[in-house]
Design a protein around this motif. Structure first.
Motif, mmCIF file in Angstrom:
data_model
loop_
_atom_site.group_PDB
_atom_site.id
_atom_site.type_symbol
_atom_site.label_atom_id
_atom_site.label_comp_id
_atom_site.label_asym_id
_atom_site.label_seq_id
_atom_site.Cartn_x
_atom_site.Cartn_y
_atom_site.Cartn_z
ATOM 1 N N GLY A 81 -2.373 -4.709 6.682
ATOM 2 C CA GLY A 81 -3.463 -4.379 7.026
ATOM 3 C C GLY A 81 -4.318 -5.378 7.768
ATOM 4 O O GLY A 81 -5.413 -5.239 8.233
ATOM 5 N N CYS A 127 -7.138 -1.229 11.198
ATOM 6 C CA CYS A 127 -7.619 -0.172 10.383
ATOM 7 C C CYS A 127 -6.505 0.977 10.446
ATOM 8 O O CYS A 127 -6.513 1.981 9.843
ATOM 9 C CB CYS A 127 -9.012 0.349 10.669
ATOM 10 N N PRO A 145 -3.916 -0.845 4.150
ATOM 11 C CA PRO A 145 -4.464 -1.801 3.553
ATOM 12 C C PRO A 145 -3.654 -2.423 2.311
ATOM 13 O O PRO A 145 -2.740 -1.689 1.842
ATOM 14 C CB PRO A 145 -5.990 -1.348 3.154
ATOM 15 N N HIS A 150 -11.003 -5.303 4.037
ATOM 16 C CA HIS A 150 -10.378 -4.306 4.848
ATOM 17 C C HIS A 150 -11.308 -3.019 4.769
ATOM 18 O O HIS A 150 -11.360 -2.505 5.902
ATOM 19 C CB HIS A 150 -9.094 -3.900 4.479
ATOM 20 N N CYS A 177 -13.313 -1.626 8.023
ATOM 21 C CA CYS A 177 -13.107 -0.096 8.871
ATOM 22 C C CYS A 177 -14.294 0.644 8.629
ATOM 23 O O CYS A 177 -14.390 1.685 9.282
ATOM 24 C CB CYS A 177 -11.710 0.196 8.019
ATOM 25 N N ARG A 231 -16.723 -0.084 11.312
ATOM 26 C CA ARG A 231 -16.233 0.454 12.668
ATOM 27 C C ARG A 231 -16.313 1.959 12.890
ATOM 28 O O ARG A 231 -16.794 2.225 13.826
ATOM 29 C CB ARG A 231 -14.702 0.114 12.709
#
Length: 313
Positions: A81, A113, A117, A171, A175, A178
């Motif tokens: 990831g 993403c 992960p 992670h 994500c 985003r």
């Protein structure tokens, strides 16, 4: 005197590294072979203090559990990831005596993403089950004055455990940031000192304005909670929820705040107190907490707010 300086306070965030492969050298490397037991004796953990959290920097603390002195030349982390890690600053050759440890500064790789992960393990599993791999480069013997870390040395591949599931947490946070950003832009637009209502009556504190700007064509994003920080508490409760957040429909949320604490070192040692923890849903799906930062000017205004509300001279 207003407390605006920040001093580093190491947080106990750790990722352990355990050797899983024998040492190997690239063809043509002009290096002495590692003494017996060095590759098997190296271990390490990844540490991340509060000054490194926001921009995903870290320190790999490598410990030499063998009986031989070696030189530590560099290292990298390869996690699911994530893209490749990179050095954080100049790489210096460091002597690593038996039983000693040295830090390697690095930047975690770019979060992907679309990729699976790292596992978010806990308890005994997190202590023993690897979730990534790493490569540490070492050379036989101690380093010489002026030698840098550019030499290839010997690559020792290791397995990586993550006792605090930091790789999985970073992670998930990136994500979520985003995804939320595809539907709404969140930014702090104003920080000011003010008298605010509390359950015990009006009190000195402040107001923070958070702009909530929808992105055309994006998913529906709804803020469900904003938590307090090490510096700031909601004036009327433990978190901003419900009616506190109704303003998001009109493009901004105004948060009444009071200091979380009034001991001066909470400002002097602040690293994360000006990052607002936001809990949101995207098209009805709850997301991991994300953090909305402030500008340098807004951070200074927050420190002034705490200074004034606490009545420091």
């Amino acid at each position: 005197m207003r407390a605006r300086r920040a001093v580093a306070l190491a947080a106990g965030l750790a990722v352990g590294l355990a050797v899983v492969a024998t040492a190997c050298t690239s063809p043509g490397d002009d290096v002495a072979p590692l003494p017996s037991g060095v590759a098997q004796g190296l271990s390490a953990e990844l540490r991340q203090d509060r000054t490194q959290y926001a921009d995903h920097r870290a320190k790999v603390h490598v410990v030499n559990g063998s009986e031989s002195t070696v030189t530590l030349l560099g290292g990298s982390l390869d996690a699911p990831g994530y893209g490749p890690s990179s050095a954080d600053g100049a790489v210096r050759a460091r002597t690593l005596a038996p039983g000693a440890g040295r830090d390697l500064r690095l930047r975690l790789g770019e979060v992907d993403c679309d990729a699976e992960p790292p596992a978010a393990l806990s308890g005994a599993d997190a202590q023993t089950t690897p979730v990534a791999t790493a490569t540490v480069r070492v050379a036989a013997g101690g380093s010489s004055p002026g030698v840098d870390g550019a030499g290839a040395g010997t690559a020792v591949e290791v397995e990586v455990t993550d006792p605090l599931a930091r790789l999985a947490a970073v992670h998930a946070e990136v994500c979520a940031e985003r995804l939320v950003a595809t539907g709404v832009t969140l930014r702090v637009t104003d920080v000011r000192t003010a008298t605010v209502p509390t359950p015990d009556g009006d009190a000195p504190g402040g107001r923070i304005t958070l702009a909530v700007e929808p992105v055309a064509g994006g998913p529906e994003v709804r803020l469900v909670e904003i938590s307090g920080t090490t510096l700031l508490s909601p004036a009327a409760g433990t978190a901003w929820t419900g009616d506190d957040l109704v303003g998001q429909a009109d493009g901004q949320v105004v948060l009444d705040v009071v200091p979380a604490r009034c001991d001066p070192h909470v400002v002097a040692e602040d690293k994360r107190g000006t990052f607002l923890p936001v809990h949101a849903e995207v098209d009805g799906a709850p997301q991991p907490v994300i953090y909305v930062p402030m500008t340098d000017q807004q951070r200074a205004a927050t420190y002034d707010l705490v200074h004034d509300a606490c009545g420091w001279g």
